[in-house]
Design an enzyme around this catalytic site. Structure first.
Site, short mmCIF file in Angstrom:
data_model
loop_
_atom_site.label_atom_id
_atom_site.label_comp_id
_atom_site.label_asym_id
_atom_site.label_seq_id
_atom_site.Cartn_x
_atom_site.Cartn_y
_atom_site.Cartn_z
N CYS A 2 -33.76 42.99 -11.26
CA CYS A 2 -33.28 41.70 -10.77
C CYS A 2 -34.33 40.63 -11.08
O CYS A 2 -35.53 40.88 -11.02
CB CYS A 2 -33.00 41.66 -9.27
SG CYS A 2 -31.74 42.81 -8.76
N ARG A 27 -34.05 41.42 -16.92
CA ARG A 27 -34.37 42.27 -15.75
C ARG A 27 -33.13 42.86 -15.11
O ARG A 27 -33.21 43.68 -14.19
CB ARG A 27 -35.11 41.44 -14.71
CG ARG A 27 -36.38 40.81 -15.20
CD ARG A 27 -37.01 39.99 -14.12
NE ARG A 27 -37.51 40.82 -13.06
CZ ARG A 27 -38.73 41.30 -12.98
NH1 ARG A 27 -39.59 41.02 -13.92
NH2 ARG A 27 -39.10 42.06 -11.99
N TRP A 80 -29.41 43.45 -11.06
CA TRP A 80 -29.23 44.84 -11.52
C TRP A 80 -28.91 45.63 -10.26
O TRP A 80 -29.78 45.83 -9.40
CB TRP A 80 -30.50 45.35 -12.19
CG TRP A 80 -30.33 46.66 -12.88
CD1 TRP A 80 -29.93 46.86 -14.16
CD2 TRP A 80 -30.60 47.97 -12.35
NE1 TRP A 80 -29.90 48.20 -14.45
CE2 TRP A 80 -30.30 48.90 -13.35
CE3 TRP A 80 -31.02 48.44 -11.11
CZ2 TRP A 80 -30.45 50.27 -13.17
CZ3 TRP A 80 -31.16 49.81 -10.92
CH2 TRP A 80 -30.87 50.70 -11.95
N ASN A 106 -35.38 40.47 -5.05
CA ASN A 106 -35.58 41.54 -6.02
C ASN A 106 -36.28 42.67 -5.29
O ASN A 106 -37.31 42.44 -4.66
CB ASN A 106 -36.46 41.03 -7.18
CG ASN A 106 -36.94 42.15 -8.07
OD1 ASN A 106 -36.27 43.16 -8.23
ND2 ASN A 106 -38.13 41.99 -8.64
N GLY A 107 -35.71 43.89 -5.35
CA GLY A 107 -36.34 45.01 -4.67
C GLY A 107 -35.34 45.72 -3.78
O GLY A 107 -34.13 45.55 -3.94
N GLU A 492 -38.01 58.68 -30.31
CA GLU A 492 -37.91 57.23 -30.20
C GLU A 492 -36.70 56.70 -31.00
O GLU A 492 -35.99 55.80 -30.54
CB GLU A 492 -39.23 56.60 -30.68
CG GLU A 492 -39.27 55.09 -30.71
CD GLU A 492 -39.03 54.41 -29.36
OE1 GLU A 492 -38.98 55.09 -28.34
OE2 GLU A 492 -38.85 53.18 -29.37
N LYS A 496 -33.76 54.57 -29.27
CA LYS A 496 -33.38 53.23 -29.74
C LYS A 496 -31.89 53.17 -29.99
O LYS A 496 -31.21 52.26 -29.56
CB LYS A 496 -34.10 52.85 -31.04
CG LYS A 496 -35.49 52.33 -31.03
CD LYS A 496 -35.76 51.06 -30.30
CE LYS A 496 -35.90 51.30 -28.83
NZ LYS A 496 -37.19 51.50 -28.28
N GLU A 499 -29.71 53.59 -26.66
CA GLU A 499 -29.74 52.53 -25.64
C GLU A 499 -29.04 51.25 -26.08
O GLU A 499 -28.48 50.55 -25.25
CB GLU A 499 -31.17 52.25 -25.14
CG GLU A 499 -32.08 51.52 -26.10
CD GLU A 499 -33.43 51.15 -25.48
OE1 GLU A 499 -34.41 51.10 -26.19
OE2 GLU A 499 -33.47 50.91 -24.26
N HIS A 515 -33.36 77.33 -32.39
CA HIS A 515 -33.36 77.95 -31.06
C HIS A 515 -32.23 77.41 -30.19
O HIS A 515 -32.24 77.58 -28.99
CB HIS A 515 -34.72 77.76 -30.39
CG HIS A 515 -35.84 78.33 -31.20
ND1 HIS A 515 -36.05 79.69 -31.30
CD2 HIS A 515 -36.75 77.75 -32.02
CE1 HIS A 515 -37.07 79.91 -32.12
NE2 HIS A 515 -37.50 78.75 -32.57
N LYS A 614 -34.88 45.48 -18.52
CA LYS A 614 -36.13 45.64 -19.26
C LYS A 614 -37.22 46.28 -18.40
O LYS A 614 -37.88 47.20 -18.84
CB LYS A 614 -36.59 44.26 -19.76
CG LYS A 614 -37.90 44.27 -20.52
CD LYS A 614 -37.67 44.44 -21.99
CE LYS A 614 -38.95 44.52 -22.77
NZ LYS A 614 -38.80 45.39 -23.95
#
Ligand code: M6R
Length: 619
Positions: A2, A27, A80, A106-107, A492, A496, A499, A515, A614
Site C-alpha cells: 500500500c 506498492r 494492496w 499502510n500495514g 530468475e 521474470k 510474474e 530426476h 514492488k
C-alpha cells in the site's frame, strides 16, 4: 504494501495527490482513493481498480470547486488488499462516524477484531471489512467533535496508538486542524517540506518535484505538518527534534521518459548503472565499498561462514553471490529464502556474517531475518538500493548498489547491480583473506570493466528477441535450464516470465531434469537453455539433447560463434564472451527482454502485474 500520501499546500491538490499515487502505485494497485479537507468538510472519492479509474471518476464528477491558490490538505492511498476483499467499500480513505477524520493506512492492525467489536458495542458504524477503519473510530472516541486543541489531539492520538497492535504508517486529516498528520510504527514513512508546502508519504518517490528536504520518520514518531513548518513528537506526545536531509532525486529519474514501460527503461539503463558502479567501487586499483561499510580487516579474516538471505530476485542474486564467496573468497556460504529462515533455528555463531540483499530495503521477511540476526549478535551487512530504508538504518554495514529508483515491479537493473556488488565484495574479502593475488585480481577487474559495453551489445538483441517471442507467446508453460553459476539465472528467467506474463514457468538445474521434471516436457514446451562456454558447457549440451529428444522446443542463450548451438536449437540468443563468473550479468539481458516482449504480446500490464506489489512489507 500500500502507498500512502498526504499533501498540504496551494498547488492543485488533486493533481498532486494523483501524481504521487501514480509513483506509489508499484506498492499495490487493487484500489485507490483520495480525501481533501475543505471548508469544514471532508470530500472523498475512492474505488476498486486502478488509478486511471479514479481519474475518470474525478473527471466526470469533480471532488469540489475552490479558489485557485488556496491552501488545502488532502490524503491519498493505493491499496494492496490484506484485510477485506478488493471493493469500493474497502478502498481507503476511511472516515469516522461524524466524518471529521479521514485516514489512509499502510500495514496491518493485528488486534482490529477485538477493537472493532468494542467500538460497535459503543455505537460506531463501520462501512468496510478492513482493519484500518478501527483507527478513526478509536480516535473519534477520544476527541470532542467540534473543537479540540492541538495538545489534546496529540494526547488522544498517543492514547490511540497505545491500543493498536501491529505495524503501520498512517496519514490523517481533519477539518478541525490546519495541518496534516503522519504516524509511523513499523511501516515506512517520510515527511518532506518544500516552499510553503509539504508532503507525507510511504516512499521518497512521491515527494520528488515538490519537497526539497526530507525527514525520515522513526517508529513511534508523529508529525504535524503545516504549510510552513513541521513538528515532530514521540509516541508519548513529547516534542522531539529531527534533522532533515536533502532530497536529491530529479523528476526525470522517476519518469518513464521515452520508454513505454519502466521495466524497459530500467533494462536499458543497465550499462550506465554498471559504469557508475565501476566508478564508485574502484579507485585506481583499490576497492571502495562506501561509507556505510565498516567491517575491519580483522573482522573479515575471522568470518567463519556467510549466510545470505533475501526474497525473489534478490535471492537469485544471492545464489550467484554464493559462488563468488565460496570460489573466490573461500568462505563457506549458504543462501536462504528469508521467509523460511525466520521460522528456523538460527544455528549461526558470532563469526557468521549475515548478508541481507534487498532492492527496497523494506521487504518484511528480509528485515525480520536481519532483526533476528541482530538480536543474536550476528554481524550483518545489507546490500541495498534504497538509501534511508529500514534495512539501511538497521544493518551493521550497508553496501549500496546505486541502481537509481527501480519502479517496474519486475526487478531488472537492481538484479545486475546486486550481482556486480556481490562480485566486488567477494574480491575484497579474498584480498583481505589472501585468497587472491594482485595479478588475478587485476584480471578480474579488467574483465569487469568490459561488462557495460558487453551489456550494450547484448541489448541489441532486442529486435531478435521480440521476433522469437512472437513464436512462443501463446505457450502455456516454459522451462528454463541452467547449471552452475547460471542455475540461478534459470530461476530468475522463469520468475521474470511468470510474474509479468502470468505464464507458468519453472527454472531447474539442468542436471536435475532426469530426476523428475523432464516429464513435463512435451512438443509444446519451450525450453530456454543457458549454455554459455563455461565449465558446465558440455554437460549442458547433453541436457539440451535430452530435452530435445522429448520434443522440447529449444531456445538457447550461448556465446557468439557457437555453431553447435544453432544445430541443436530452434532459436539462439548470442552473447559476447566473458569469464564464467560474469556470465550471469549478460545472461540476464535476454531473459529480461524475452519476458518483457512475451508480456507485451499478451497485453499484460508489464509494470504492474496482477496481485503483486514492488515492496512486500507484510510478513
Ligand atoms: O526489495 P527486495 O529486493 O527485497 O524485493 C524482493 C522481491 O520481492 C523482489 O525481488 C520480487 O521477487 C521482484 N518482483 C522480482 O522481479
Amino acid at each position: 504494501m500500500c502507498g500512502i500520501v498526504g499533501y498540504i499546500g496551494s498547488r492543485d491538490i488533486i493533481s498532486v495527490l494523483l501524481v504521487a499515487l501514480e509513483r506509489l502505485e508499484y506498492r499495490g494497485y487493487d484500489s485507490c482513493g483520495i480525501a481533501v479537507s475543505y471548508q469544514g468538510r471532508i470530500f472523498i472519492k475512492k474505488t476498486a481498480g486502478r488509478l486511471f479509474k479514479l481519474k475518470e471518476i474525478l473527471n466526470s464528477s469533480p471532488l469540489f470547486s475552490h479558489e485557485e491558490g488556496e491552501t488545502l490538505i488532502g490524503i491519498g492511498h493505493t491499496r494492496w488488499a490484506t484485510h477485506g476483499k478488493v471493493s469500493d467499500e474497502n478502498a481507503h480513505p476511511f472516515l469516522d462516524c461524524e466524518k471529521k477524520l479521514a485516514i489512509v493506512h499502510n500495514g496491518i492492525i493485528e488486534n482490529f477484531q477485538e477493537l472493532k467489536e468494542r467500538l460497535i458495542n459503543n455505537g460506531h458504524k463501520f462501512e468496510s471489512e478492513t482493519d484500518t477503519e478501527v483507527i478513526v473510530h478509536l480516535l473519534e472516541e477520544k476527541i470532542k467533535k467540534d473543537h479540540i486543541s492541538e495538545k489534546d489531539f496529540l494526547k488522544a492520538l498517543s492514547e490511540t496508538l497505545k491500543e493498536l497492535k501491529g505495524s503501520f504508517a498512517l496519514c490523517l486529516i481533519s477539518p478541525l486542524f490546519d495541518f496534516l498528520i503522519g504516524i509511523k510504527k513499523g511501516s515506512p514513512l517520510l515527511c518532506g517540506i518544500g516552499k510553503n508546502e509539504g508532503m507525507i508519504a510511504s516512499d521518497i518517490l512521491a515527494l520528488v518535484g515538490i519537497c526539497k528536504k526530507v525527514y525520515i520518520m522513526e517508529d513511534g514518531e508523529i508529525c504535524f505538518l503545516k504549510k510552513d513548518k513541521v513538528n515532530f513528537y514521540n509516541e508519548n506526545g513529547e516534542k522531539i527534534e529531527k534533522d532533515a536531509q536533502t532530497l536529491d532525486l530529479k523528476v526525470k529519474e522517476v519518469s518513464k521518459g521515452r520508454y513505454r514501460h519502466f521495466m524497459r527503461k530500467e533494462i536499458f539503463e543497465q550499462p550506465k548503472i554498471l559504469t557508475e558502479n565501476l566508478e564508485k567501487r574502484l579507485y585506481d586499483k583499490e576497492i571502495l565499498l562506501g561509507e556505510s561499510f565498516h567491517l575491519y580487516p580483522e573482522d573479515i579474516k575471522h568470518i567463519t561462514n556467510i549466510v545470505i538471505q533475501a526474497c525473489g530476485t534478490s535471492y537469485h542474486a544471492g545464489l550467484i553471490g554464493r559462488d563468488y564467496f565460496e570460489r573466490i573468497s573461500e568462505i563457506p556460504t549458504t543462501v536462504e529464502i528469508a521467509s523460511e529462515l525466520i521460522s528456523r533455528p538460527f544455528l549461526f555463531n558470532n563469526n557468521t556474517l549475515m548478508i541481507a540483499i534487498s532492492q527496497s530495503g523494506e521487504t518484511a521477511d528480509t528485515l525480520a531475518a536481519l532483526r533476528a540476526a541482530k538480536e543474536r549478535k550476528i554481524k550483518s551487512l545489507a546490500i541495498l538500493n534504497v538509501k534511508r530504508s529500514s534495512m539501511d538504518r538497521e544493518a551493521d554495514n550497508v553496501i549500496f548498489i546505486n541502481a537509481g529508483p527501480e519502479i517496474g515491479v519486475a526487478s531488472t537493473k537492481a538484479y545486475t547491480a546486486q550481482i556486480f556488488n556481490l562480485f566486488i565484495l567477494a574480491l575484497y574479502f579474498a584480498l583481505i583473506r589472501e585468497k587472491i593475488n594482485t595479478e588475478k585480481l587485476n584480471n578480474y577487474l579488467k574483465e569487469l570493466k568490459t561488462i557495460p559495453e558487453k551489456i550494450k551489445k547484448t541489448l541489441l538483441l532486442d529486435k531478435i528477441i521480440k521476433r522469437v517471442a512472437k513464436k512462443y507467446y501463446n505457450s502455456p508453460h516454459f522451462v528454463f535450464l541452467g547449471r552452475g553459476i547460471n542455475y540461478p539465472s534459470a530461476l530468475e528467467g522463469a520468475l521474470k516470465l511468470k510474474e509479468i506474463s502470468y505464464i507458468h514457468a519453472a527454472g531447474y538445474p539442468a542436471g536435475e531434469m532426469k530426476h523428475g521434471p523432464i516429464s513435463v516436457i512435451s512438443e509444446e514446451t519451450p525450453v530456454i537453455c543457458i549454455c554459455v562456454k563455461d565449465s558446465t558447457y558440455e554437460k549442458m549440451i547433453s541436457n539440451i539433447m535430452e530435452a530435445k529428444a522429448r520434443g522440447g522446443r529449444i531456445i538457447t542463450i550461448g556465446n557468439e560463434n557457437d555453431k553447435r548451438l544453432k544445430e541443436i536449437s530452434e532459436d539462439v540468443f548470442y552473447l559476447p564472451a566473458t569469464i564464467e563468473f560474469l556470465t550471469p550479468l549478460l545472461v540476464a539481458i535476454p531473459l529480461q527482454l524475452f519476458a518483457y516482449h512475451i508480456a507485451c504480446l499478451r497485453g499484460c500490464d508489464v509494470d504492474k502485474p496482477r496481485h503483486l506489489a514492488k515492496s512486500v512489507t507484510v510478513l
